[in-house]
Design a protein around this motif. Structure first.
Motif, PDB file in Angstrom:
ATOM      1  N   GLY A  55     -96.456  26.800  41.272  1.00  0.00           N
ATOM      2  CA  GLY A  55     -97.279  25.679  41.389  1.00  0.00           C
ATOM      3  C   GLY A  55     -97.103  24.632  40.387  1.00  0.00           C
ATOM      4  N   ASN A  56     -97.122  24.670  39.124  1.00  0.00           N
ATOM      5  CA  ASN A  56     -97.223  24.079  38.559  1.00  0.00           C
ATOM      6  C   ASN A  56     -95.769  23.656  37.151  1.00  0.00           C
ATOM      7  N   LEU A  57     -95.049  24.166  38.058  1.00  0.00           N
ATOM      8  CA  LEU A  57     -93.890  24.156  37.348  1.00  0.00           C
ATOM      9  C   LEU A  57     -92.503  23.374  38.043  1.00  0.00           C
ATOM     10  N   PRO A  58     -91.984  22.694  37.884  1.00  0.00           N
ATOM     11  CA  PRO A  58     -90.476  21.486  38.809  1.00  0.00           C
ATOM     12  C   PRO A  58     -89.557  23.261  39.471  1.00  0.00           C
ATOM     13  N   VAL A  59     -90.010  24.456  39.771  1.00  0.00           N
ATOM     14  CA  VAL A  59     -88.362  24.480  40.379  1.00  0.00           C
ATOM     15  C   VAL A  59     -88.740  25.344  41.509  1.00  0.00           C
ATOM     16  N   LEU A  60     -89.994  24.423  42.826  1.00  0.00           N
ATOM     17  CA  LEU A  60     -90.648  24.876  44.277  1.00  0.00           C
ATOM     18  C   LEU A  60     -89.846  23.941  44.895  1.00  0.00           C
ATOM     19  N   LEU A 297    -101.632  30.406  47.980  1.00  0.00           N
ATOM     20  CA  LEU A 297    -102.879  29.941  47.548  1.00  0.00           C
ATOM     21  C   LEU A 297    -102.182  29.135  45.914  1.00  0.00           C
ATOM     22  N   GLY A 298    -101.863  30.184  44.800  1.00  0.00           N
ATOM     23  CA  GLY A 298    -102.291  30.128  44.068  1.00  0.00           C
ATOM     24  C   GLY A 298    -100.692  28.979  43.847  1.00  0.00           C
ATOM     25  N   SER A 299    -100.279  29.095  44.201  1.00  0.00           N
ATOM     26  CA  SER A 299     -98.805  27.470  43.963  1.00  0.00           C
ATOM     27  C   SER A 299     -99.463  26.716  44.909  1.00  0.00           C
ATOM     28  N   GLY A 300    -100.554  26.464  45.068  1.00  0.00           N
ATOM     29  CA  GLY A 300    -101.480  24.921  45.710  1.00  0.00           C
ATOM     30  C   GLY A 300    -102.208  25.190  44.339  1.00  0.00           C
TER      31      GLY A 300
END
Length: 336
Positions: A55-60, A297-300
């Motif tokens: 969620g904090n890396l530009p991968v999604l 939830l973690g990805s948010g």
């Protein structure tokens, strides 16, 4: 940030959901494999961490968002329902009146005390309620169950889950070190671990140095706290929605269906009619479902937002943990 609308539904098509669902499936698989390699690390914890990382890396890509949102909501509710199969009323009643009163007092006072502490620290009501639920009941799973019935910001959910993970992990180290000074050993130390530590996996890890009996006792005590998830969520749901109905002119909704499903599964398990093999499958399924929800939830979680929350949230988590430990220790000493 605008508060999340409780009970909102996704209008995405199945084609739009698949990218996000695929990511969730891959993440759950990785979390499961990590747990197999290192059983001491809960698959749920791994799933949360994976979610925070991606969620904090530009991968999604943006295309995954609808599926992630859908999976988080649906998997959570089904997972909580199946969680009920891990609980049997006779098993809980076998703990005895003193232990049950200790559990009840710990849950009630930790939840209520965290709300008061949050208000005193100037934190939002939504964050205080989520932290209180997670620390009083069963960690991130309880936070995820409660977030659907209270008015809160997305940052509140992320912060509450981060605090549960942090302080539950610290408790694994702290409780065994405190066992001697507070005069608890064996089954009594297991009761303390089960009544005060947040996640089930963290409870097992904290109680392990005291032996197998302590672990067995700790798990049953912990599950007796989980029983209180349903009435707590139901009570807060009705209270919150009555409050909003008075302000907005709406009708108070019913208790969430997944809460009723949880209670139904507890009753089914209590009949003794469910075979052990089926319970093992249900336990595995519950872990997979909740891992998927917690990954979503973690990805948010946005680490920058956690930094902005500042030391007040960290202090709330610390005080809530100490409150749970103090109340449960007092109950064990006074009530046995």
């Amino acid at each position: 940030m605008t508060a999340t609308t409780v009970g909102s539904r996704s209008t995405a098509t199945p084609r739009q959901l698949w990218p996000g669902i695929t990511v969730v499936v891959l993440a759950v698989g990785l979390a499961w494999l990590a747990n197999l390699v290192a059983p001491a690390i809960s698959a749920l914890t791994v799933a949360i961490v994976l979610g925070v990382v991606v969620g904090n890396l530009p991968v999604l890509p943006a295309a995954t968002r609808p599926g992630l949102a859908w999976a988080t909501r649906r998997l959570l509710r089904v997972g909580v329902v199946f969680l009920g199969l891990q609980l049997a009323v006779p098993q809980v009643l076998g703990l005895g009146a003193g232990t049950l009163l200790t559990v009840l007092a710990t849950v009630v006072l930790t939840f209520a005390g965290t709300l008061l502490l949050g208000r005193a620290l100037g934190l939002s009501r939504g964050l205080s309620m989520l932290v209180g639920t997670g620390f009083a009941i069963c960690g991130a799973s309880a936070v995820a169950a409660m977030e659907g019935v209270v008015e809160r910001d997305e940052e509140d959910v992320a912060t509450a889950i981060a605090l549960v993970t942090l302080y539950g992990s610290l408790a694994i180290v702290a409780l065994p070190l405190l066992a001697g000074p507070v005069g608890l050993a064996g089954a009594d130390f297991g009761r303390w671990s089960g009544a005060s530590v947040h996640e089930v996996a963290q409870v097992v890890a904290a109680a392990s140095p005291a032996g197998a009996m302590a672990v067995a006792t700790a798990v049953v005590v912990k599950l007796s706290r989980v029983v209180l998830l349903a009435p707590l969520v139901a009570a807060v749901s009705m209270m919150e929605r009555r409050r909003r109905a008075a302000a907005e002119g709406g009708r108070p909704p019913l208790v969430p269906l997944f809460v009723l499903g949880f209670l139904a599964m507890v009753l089914v398990r209590s009949t003794g009619a469910v075979p052990d093999a089926a319970l093992d499958v249900a336990k595995t399924l519950t872990t997979l479902l909740l891992a998927g929800a917690l990954f979503g939830l973690g990805s948010g979680v946005r680490l920058a937002a956690l930094v902005r929350t500042g030391p007040r949230a960290l202090l709330l988590g610390l005080l809530s943990t100490l409150l749970a430990m103090a109340v449960s220790w007092s109950g064990i000493v006074l009530l046995g």
